[in-house]
Design an enzyme around this catalytic site. Structure first.
Site, PDB file in Angstrom:
ATOM      1  N   CYS A  13     -13.948-144.187 -54.550  1.00 14.29           N
ATOM      2  CA  CYS A  13     -13.632-145.604 -54.689  1.00 14.29           C
ATOM      3  C   CYS A  13     -13.611-146.256 -53.312  1.00 14.29           C
ATOM      4  O   CYS A  13     -13.756-145.595 -52.293  1.00 14.29           O
ATOM      5  CB  CYS A  13     -12.291-145.815 -55.382  1.00 14.29           C
ATOM      6  SG  CYS A  13     -10.910-145.241 -54.420  1.00 14.29           S
ATOM      7  N   CYS A  16     -11.406-144.920 -50.694  1.00 11.47           N
ATOM      8  CA  CYS A  16     -11.906-143.755 -49.946  1.00 11.47           C
ATOM      9  C   CYS A  16     -12.618-144.246 -48.685  1.00 11.47           C
ATOM     10  O   CYS A  16     -12.470-143.668 -47.608  1.00 11.47           O
ATOM     11  CB  CYS A  16     -12.898-142.947 -50.791  1.00 11.47           C
ATOM     12  SG  CYS A  16     -12.163-142.168 -52.219  1.00 11.47           S
ATOM     13  N   ASP A 440     -40.280-174.629 -38.418  1.00 16.73           N
ATOM     14  CA  ASP A 440     -41.163-174.804 -37.266  1.00 16.73           C
ATOM     15  C   ASP A 440     -42.506-175.246 -37.850  1.00 16.73           C
ATOM     16  O   ASP A 440     -42.831-174.910 -38.991  1.00 16.73           O
ATOM     17  CB  ASP A 440     -41.296-173.442 -36.556  1.00 16.73           C
ATOM     18  CG  ASP A 440     -42.459-173.435 -35.596  1.00 16.73           C
ATOM     19  OD1 ASP A 440     -42.511-174.345 -34.759  1.00 16.73           O
ATOM     20  OD2 ASP A 440     -43.304-172.527 -35.704  1.00 16.73           O
ATOM     21  N   ASP A 640     -41.871-168.644 -36.444  1.00 19.77           N
ATOM     22  CA  ASP A 640     -42.714-167.464 -36.280  1.00 19.77           C
ATOM     23  C   ASP A 640     -42.943-167.062 -34.826  1.00 19.77           C
ATOM     24  O   ASP A 640     -43.309-165.935 -34.545  1.00 19.77           O
ATOM     25  CB  ASP A 640     -44.090-167.707 -36.922  1.00 19.77           C
ATOM     26  CG  ASP A 640     -44.889-168.745 -36.146  1.00 19.77           C
ATOM     27  OD1 ASP A 640     -44.264-169.690 -35.618  1.00 19.77           O
ATOM     28  OD2 ASP A 640     -46.120-168.602 -36.065  1.00 19.77           O
ATOM     29  N   ASP A 644     -39.482-169.812 -31.044  1.00 20.85           N
ATOM     30  CA  ASP A 644     -38.523-170.105 -32.105  1.00 20.85           C
ATOM     31  C   ASP A 644     -37.291-169.203 -32.042  1.00 20.85           C
ATOM     32  O   ASP A 644     -36.300-169.447 -32.735  1.00 20.85           O
ATOM     33  CB  ASP A 644     -39.169-169.914 -33.493  1.00 20.85           C
ATOM     34  CG  ASP A 644     -40.320-170.898 -33.697  1.00 20.85           C
ATOM     35  OD1 ASP A 644     -40.181-172.048 -33.252  1.00 20.85           O
ATOM     36  OD2 ASP A 644     -41.335-170.497 -34.296  1.00 20.85           O
TER      37      ASP A 644
END
Lengths: 754, 230
Positions: A13, A16, A440, A640, A644
């Site tokens: 769980c 743990c 962009d 890209d 950027d």
């Protein structure tokens, strides 16, 4: 600092996970540790001068869990085998528990329980009749419960260890609840042996046995479902071929993929899989890269083109030189990215973690309090024990621990299937909150391969000379506009000249000297900064800009010699993607270094009404910051290029598109493997679906525990309502985990379409 | 999987053989019922006597209106081996039409004015190692026809069933019970024959929590004749 991922066995769980985090966190030199319950992995950052991996593994083992193999090449296969073995073992354990649990339930329930009195007609061995042979009856139950306790021994070893170390977990609840049932029943057996035959009514062996059997069933189903949540990553892992045909000394030799080295020349026949990343040296073929990019149309590959591991060579024989092998291939990087995302915790998971952390101790206290209250009210130890066991069992918080990580796993896996790589759970979560998205322009909204559309020489300037000089200067530039000019000159078969004193003026243009002529080429800003006049070409410049073309001004020896207009083609999917994003309620903006007119023209084409034009690369992040400050807004930046990267980092979520640079991808939170902008709304929709799914899971997990505990504590019974049988509590608890997992798996039905 | 199947088979075998082998040794109800029966006999003012003609031991209720009988030996030729005999008069006065009773209940009606409820046991002869006293006969019956003995949780009694719903019960621990000896009759046959159960003198009529041999509890009407012997 060293970062290691360690597979962990024996977690049951979220408590743990917290326990392991605490244990490892105490090891000197450990800087951070994050344990993911769903992936069953710990990611540990540590200073190797202060901490050793062995001591970290030791801390995990001491906490009662198994530190399995440290992640390296081939660990994925081992992990898969381990998971399969775990499911097999769980199935066997459940089978044994069921084989003994069913007869145990039968002999316990058929004669005794008023709920099943209608089963009176079922045969029952006379030698076990509880009113005639109570000791036989008790001994039979002991004989049947012992094998069940044996197969469920882990609940006791881990549960009691955790309890006595002060951090009880789900196992502790099961261990305490069922041990109380067994201890009390053994006491009842002793009473029967002493002649108190009424004690036959006070036996709970079947509760302990059936609870263990049901929880093992739940764990088995949970394990199977967990496996399904990571199917996407398994699919990716299964893509890589196991061998490669290498050409050595002119001979073809098939060798294991792990033996391929950089520089090896590899042969791939039609229909074969590319084994590692490399560059084609010979041959021509179409290669299906859909498994990496989601792009269904095969790409033509010829000498000099890059090929990637796991892609499929469709129709020609190609030879290529291995450039990246092992964990450096694009496929391996994608797998690593998805695994990291699946292993990371979303902020929403912290709520569940905090609750799970305090939940178990609180439940222990509640169980004792409820049992004590009932004992003082009714003076019935057996009834109090029922309450105690029911509260402990119903309150196991395993559903709570699974609610978030399973949905994250399925969500990120589903994203990977569509070529959308979420780099972390945080990215997956944050994307759903975004209300503004900034694109962009060049290479993102447009194809990024601009073409020269107009060449306008000034009076007295030769058109070919203008193009030749401009192309010669741009030869050294990597700017897409410059590349377009060079391409055009090559198409017109113009011989390019050598350039001296070349200099790139960031965000403005270039300058250099060609055959003694000083050349300056760039945008309008460059003209303004350098103080060049547009003169008679100003009207022409405005016209080109109005048409969405980018005018590049060419200045020779201080005088404007002409304009070369370049236009970038808008991607086919841009307008549709932006329409969808607007429909989703997002404000869409475009950011570009281009002049306002060109930017507006592109914006009009794609349907963007907010344009941030003439923004220098270094200012892009400031513009994003300004947008964030409005409102405030949660901003997604899609880009890209290298330029950027700062904006991608500044934005709440950075999305890098597949055709972009490594730097952009490194800076982004989400990477789109394809250049198709339709993946942007898909990513946001997937994020929204995942978060909705997590909220549903958390609601049900919380609601289940919130409603279950008072019922188990006998609140309804107090007012004449039903009392929760511990066996029903175990069944409900197991079902809650399975229902949460099933809900998370619903995400697998997520579709790419709007 | 094989490993677990082996564990399962071994455990089931252990369970089957173990339970079978231990069936008498672990029969705490049978063993303690005899001991408690002995204590109850010891507490009676009039110990059981042998009816030579019937070759049966007779435990007469302290009020003399009912008796429990059990054979010193069983031969399969007699109508009952364990049975209750009780005065018919209180039932007749309460409206019982004896003509509506089964014939076997009336075997002592003319000779002694009593009704009989009983059952046969296994026909094999009882085997005695020492004296054939009332306790040893009872112990032999318990050993051989173990199913006639049971435990009644609600009253903390052992009981010997003489016919469906009718039995003789005695306290597990007389020091903790105010009903050390109880004659219990199933009233159905009497009510069906016209008896008004509320009017039967010397017998208490009421609902009692009973269990069948599997332990299933239910409420049942009973005629009770209880005695506190200590």
């Amino acid at each position: 600092m060293t970062k290691q991922t360690i597979a962990i066995g024996g977690m049951t769980c979220a408590a743990c996970a917290k326990r392991i985090e605490r244990a490892v966190g105490k090891v000197g030199g450990v800087l951070s540790v994050s344990v993911n319950f769903a992936t069953e992995k710990a990611t540990v950052s540590y200073d190797p001068r202060q901490a050793k991996l062995s001591s970290i593994r030791g801390a995990i083992e001491n906490a009662g869990y198994q530190a399995l193999e440290t992640e390296k090449n081939g660990a994925a296969d081992k992990d898969k085998l381990r998971k399969e073995r775990e499911i097999r073992v769980l199935k066997m354990k459940f089978t044994v528990a069921a084989l003994f649990g069913l007869p145990l339930l039968y002999i316990a329930m058929v004669p005794m329980d008023p709920i099943v009195q209608w089963l009176w007609w079922l045969p029952f061995p006379s030698i076990l009749r509880p009113m005639n042979y109570p000791l036989n009856y008790a001994l039979a139950e002991i004989a049947l419960v012992l094998p069940i306790l044996a197969v469920g021994y882990r609940f006791y070893t881990v549960g009691f260890k955790a309890f006595f170390q002060g951090s009880p977990n789900m196992d502790s609840l099961i261990a305490i609840g069922t041990s109380a049932a067994v201890a009390y029943s053994l006491y009842s057996t002793w009473q029967i042996a002493q002649g108190d035959f009424a004690a036959v009514d006070r036996m709970y062996f079947e509760s302990a046995g059936v609870i263990i059997a049901l929880i093992l069933l739940g764990k088995t189903l949970e394990s199977i479902s967990k496996g399904k949540t990571s199917e996407a990553i398994k699919k990716l892992m299964g893509l890589a071929p196991k061998t490669a045909v290498v050409i050595k000394d002119g001979r073809e030799t098939e060798i294991p993929i792990d033996d391929v080295e950089i520089g090896d020349v590899i042969l791939v026949r039609p229909g074969g899989k590319i084994p590692v990343d490399g560059v084609v040296t010979d041959g021509h073929s179409a290669v299906d890269e859909s498994m990496l990019t989601g792009e269904s149309i095969p790409l033509d590959k010829k000498a000099g083109d890059k090929v990637y591991a796991a892609t499929i060579n469709k129709n020609g024989v190609i030879r290529f030189e291995a450039a990246k092998v092992g964990s450096d291939t694009a496929l391996a990087q994608i797998i690593k990215l998805v695994e990291d995302a699946q292993g990371s915790k979303a902020p929403i998971a912290q709520t569940a973690d905090i609750v799970s952390g305090v939940f178990v101790p609180v439940v222990c206290v509640l169980a004792v309090a409820a049992a004590a209250a009932w004992y003082f009210y009714l003076r019935d130890a057996a009834f109090s024990l029922t309450i105690f066991i029911s509260v402990l069992i119903i309150a196991c918080p395993c559903a709570l621990g699974l609610a978030t990580p399973t949905a994250i796993m399925v969500g990120t896996g589903k994203g990977a299937e569509y070529g959308i790589l979420f780099k972390s759970g945080e990215a997956l979560e944050a994307a759903h909150r975004a209300d503004t998205i900034v694109f962009d322009k060049t290479g993102t909204l447009t194809e990024g391969k601009p073409e020269v559309t107009d060449i306008v020489p000034a009076e007295g300037v030769d058109r070919a000379r203008l193009l030749r000089l401009a192309a010669s200067a741009e030869k050294g530039s990597e700017h897409p506009l410059g590349e377009a000019v060079v391409r055009r000159a090559e198409e017109e078969k113009l011989a390019l000249l050598d350039v001296k004193d070349f200099q790139a003026l960031t965000g403005l243009g270039i300058e250099g000297t060609i055959e003694g002529t000083r050349l300056c080429a760039g945008n309008r800003k460059l003209m303004t900064e350098k103080g060049f006049s547009l003169g008679s070409l100003e009207a022409e410049s405005d016209r080109l800009a109005e048409e969405g073309k980018t005018p590049m001004y060419i200045v020779l020896d201080g005088a404007l010699a002409g304009i070369i207009a370049v236009a970038d083609v808008v991607k086919k999917s841009s307008a549709e993607a932006i329409g969808i994003l607007r429909g989703m309620g997002l404000t869409v903006a475009m950011i570009t270094g281009d002049n306002v007119r060109t930017a507006n023209a592109i914006a009009r084409q794609v349907g963007i009404d907010r344009v941030l034009a003439e923004v220098l690369p270094q200012d892009k992040s400031d513009e994003v910051k300004k947008l964030q400050a409005e409102g405030p807004r949660k901003v997604i930046m899609v880009g890209d290029g290298i330029n950027d990267a700062p904006a991608l980092v500044q934005a709440d979520i950075g999305i890098a598109i597949g055709s972009g640079t490594d730097v952009a991808m490194e800076s982004a939170d989400i990477v789109l493997m394809r250049s198709d902008l339709m993946d942007v709304p898909t990513a946001i929709r997937l994020s929204r679906s995942t978060i909705r799914n997590i909220k549903q899971n958390l609601f049900w997990a919380f609601a289940y525990n919130t409603a279950g505990i008072p019922v188990a504590a006998g609140l309804l019974y107090l007012f004449g309502g039903p009392l929760l049988n511990p066996i029903l509590a175990a069944a409900a608890m197991s079902l809650s985990s399975v229902s949460v997992l099933s809900n998370a798996l619903r995400l697998k039905r997520f579709n790419q379409g709007p | 999987m094989k490993k677990y199947m082996v564990i399962f088979t071994l455990a089931m075998s252990f369970f089957a053989f173990g339970a079978e082998a231990a069936s008498f040794g672990t029969d705490v109800v049978g063993a303690r019922a005899v001991t408690a029966f002995q204590e109850m006999l010891g507490a009676l003012e009039s110990p059981p006597v042998l009816d030579e003609a019937e070759n049966a031991w007779v435990l007469t209720a302290p009020d003399g209106k009912a008796a429990f009988r059990w054979r010193r030996d069983t031969d399969g030729n007699r109508p009952f081996d364990v049975y209750l005999c009780f005065d018919a008069e209180p039932f007749i006065k309460a409206g019982l039409d004896v003509n509506k009773l089964p014939a076997e209940m009336k075997s002592l009606l003319e000779s002694g004015g009593q009704l009989v409820l009983g059952s046969r046991l296994s026909p094999e002869p009882l085997v005695y190692e020492g004296d054939a006293g009332p306790l040893s006969s009872f112990e032999q019956i318990v050993r051989r026809d173990r199913d006639v003995i049971g435990y009644h949780t609600a009253l903390d009694h052992y009981g010997v069933t003489v016919s469906e719903g009718s039995l003789l019960e005695w306290a597990r621990d007389m020091s903790k019970n105010d009903k050390d000896l109880v004659f219990v009759l199933n009233p159905k046959v009497f009510i069906d024959a016209g008896t008004d159960p509320a009017r039967v003198e010397g017998w208490a009529f009421g609902k009692v929590t009973v269990e069948d041999s599997r332990g299933r509890k239910s409420e049942a009407d009973k005629f009770l004749k209880p005695f506190n012997l200590r």
